[in-house]
Enzyme design. Sequence first.
Site, PDB file in Angstrom:
ATOM      1  N   ASN A   3       0.801  -1.227   0.000  1.00 47.73           N
ATOM      2  CA  ASN A   3       0.000   0.000   0.000  1.00 47.73           C
ATOM      3  C   ASN A   3       0.832   1.273   0.000  1.00 47.73           C
ATOM      4  O   ASN A   3       0.380   2.318  -0.442  1.00 47.73           O
ATOM      5  CB  ASN A   3      -0.941   0.005   1.212  1.00 47.73           C
ATOM      6  N   CYS A  47       1.197   8.816  13.036  1.00 48.13           N
ATOM      7  CA  CYS A  47       1.241   9.334  14.394  1.00 48.13           C
ATOM      8  C   CYS A  47       0.794   8.244  15.348  1.00 48.13           C
ATOM      9  O   CYS A  47      -0.324   7.756  15.252  1.00 48.13           O
ATOM     10  CB  CYS A  47       0.315  10.525  14.497  1.00 48.13           C
ATOM     11  N   THR A 101     -26.673 -10.388   8.848  1.00 53.64           N
ATOM     12  CA  THR A 101     -27.459 -10.003   7.675  1.00 53.64           C
ATOM     13  C   THR A 101     -26.575  -9.248   6.693  1.00 53.64           C
ATOM     14  O   THR A 101     -25.886  -8.299   7.078  1.00 53.64           O
ATOM     15  CB  THR A 101     -28.648  -9.112   8.123  1.00 53.64           C
TER      16      THR A 101
HETATM   17  N1  PLP Z   1      -4.595  -4.319   3.353  1.00 50.93           N
HETATM   18  C1  PLP Z   1      -4.021  -3.335   2.660  1.00 50.93           C
HETATM   19  C2  PLP Z   1      -2.808  -3.622   1.844  1.00 50.93           C
HETATM   20  C3  PLP Z   1      -4.538  -2.041   2.707  1.00 50.93           C
HETATM   21  O1  PLP Z   1      -3.959  -1.061   2.022  1.00 50.93           O
HETATM   22  C4  PLP Z   1      -5.686  -1.805   3.496  1.00 50.93           C
HETATM   23  C5  PLP Z   1      -6.252  -0.446   3.617  1.00 50.93           C
HETATM   24  O2  PLP Z   1      -5.533   0.539   3.575  1.00 50.93           O
HETATM   25  C6  PLP Z   1      -6.262  -2.879   4.189  1.00 50.93           C
HETATM   26  C7  PLP Z   1      -5.693  -4.121   4.094  1.00 50.93           C
HETATM   27  C8  PLP Z   1      -7.488  -2.691   5.022  1.00 50.93           C
HETATM   28  O3  PLP Z   1      -8.631  -2.597   4.213  1.00 50.93           O
HETATM   29  P1  PLP Z   1      -9.976  -1.947   4.759  1.00 50.93           P
HETATM   30  O4  PLP Z   1      -9.760  -0.458   4.793  1.00 50.93           O
HETATM   31  O5  PLP Z   1     -11.021  -2.344   3.768  1.00 50.93           O
HETATM   32  O6  PLP Z   1     -10.240  -2.523   6.108  1.00 50.93           O
END
Ligand code: PLP
Length: 388
Positions: free
Chosen positions: A151, A325, A237
């Site tokens: 990410n 942070c 649900t």
């Molecule tokens: N995994 C990765 C690589 C992510 O970038 C993120 C969110 O930033 C998540 C998991 C978590 O996903 P969610 O925001 O849908 O809980």
Amino acid sequence: MKRIYLDHNATTPLRPEVLAAMMPYLTGEYGNASSIHAFGQNARGAVEQARLQVARLIGAREAEIMFTSGGTESDNYAILGAVAAAPGKTKHVITSAIEHVAALDPCRALAKQGIELTILPVDRNGLVSPEDVGGAIRPETALVTIMLANNEIGTIEPIAEIGKIAEEKGIVFHTDAVQAAGKVPIDVEKLGVDLLSISAHKFCGPKGVGALYIRKGTRLEPLLYGGHSERDRRPGTEDVAAIAGMGKAAELALAEMGGESERIRRLRDRLEQGLLERVPHAWVNSASAPRVPNTANLTFPFIEGESMVIALDLKGIACSTGAACSSGALEPSHVLLALGLAPEDARATLRLSLGHQTTSDEIDFALETIPPVIERLRRLSPTAYKIA
Ligand code: PLP
């Protein structure tokens, strides 16, 4: 003021087509998908159509898709559920140092309960070595969990190679594909994964809905008890509108993948090149690794990422930094530290992530706006005297 959004890895805007697909289930079609009357059956139809759309995005069968509340739940379900279902008393889990906390924290929680945990390092580009994974596997290894795309830096990990190793050794293999879905083609067969997490809000779907791919035959203990939804695997649900939105977002992402990825990659490359030309002493992290097309991660030494994010926000650019942070202190990102960046360089890092709505004009605006902001912050920086 002109505002541009370069933080699509945090979340993406809902596409109008997705909202249109959700609207009936937020208004007249309010049935419970478990009810047998017409209201219920219409809702069930929407959930099953979305299951097919999501399955197609990742090359899976419909029965292998379980809807969840998002990427965090999918990762937790996969990791905690697979380890709980694994036989034996001594259990071992393998992961990497650059996972999202949605995967790292459940692994750490397991370690606190006595599960043995191996956290593999990555190279300077942020890549996990498949040989390292093979070398870490033991007879008691219950799970390997390595993300598909990171990410922060956007690196695409060698999941298919790791999948082969895991399959040969008969180990359950999970990948967090939250940042890959909708950006690059995904085929669970080619990747050789047993479990794969995705989240709708990262590809122009609604927040609070995701999916876990569960390969047929993979044993998984449920995390929640209390009903028969999702083939007895996840009670509660269903949020029919959100699921319908996720399905539509998956369909659009799949249909537009090729051309749209190339367009975004060109914009991203122009942004990176332009910033490197205009800002001295800057570099792109993981530049030579395979990466998702939308993510640029750049270090601008001698300044704090947080002050850059605030200053850029005031100029109309939304982006994020390589520091978070925590307990009042600005902690450098664990991902950037794992690449070998010094803590002060990790703190001087910006993540600019593009998306479906990003235009060429916005990249021009970013290239005009970011360099003078960095120059001004560097003039104020007590460490910038180091600049030759
Ligand atoms: N995994 C990765 C690589 C992510 O970038 C993120 C969110 O930033 C998540 C998991 C978590 O996903 P969610 O925001 O849908 O809980």
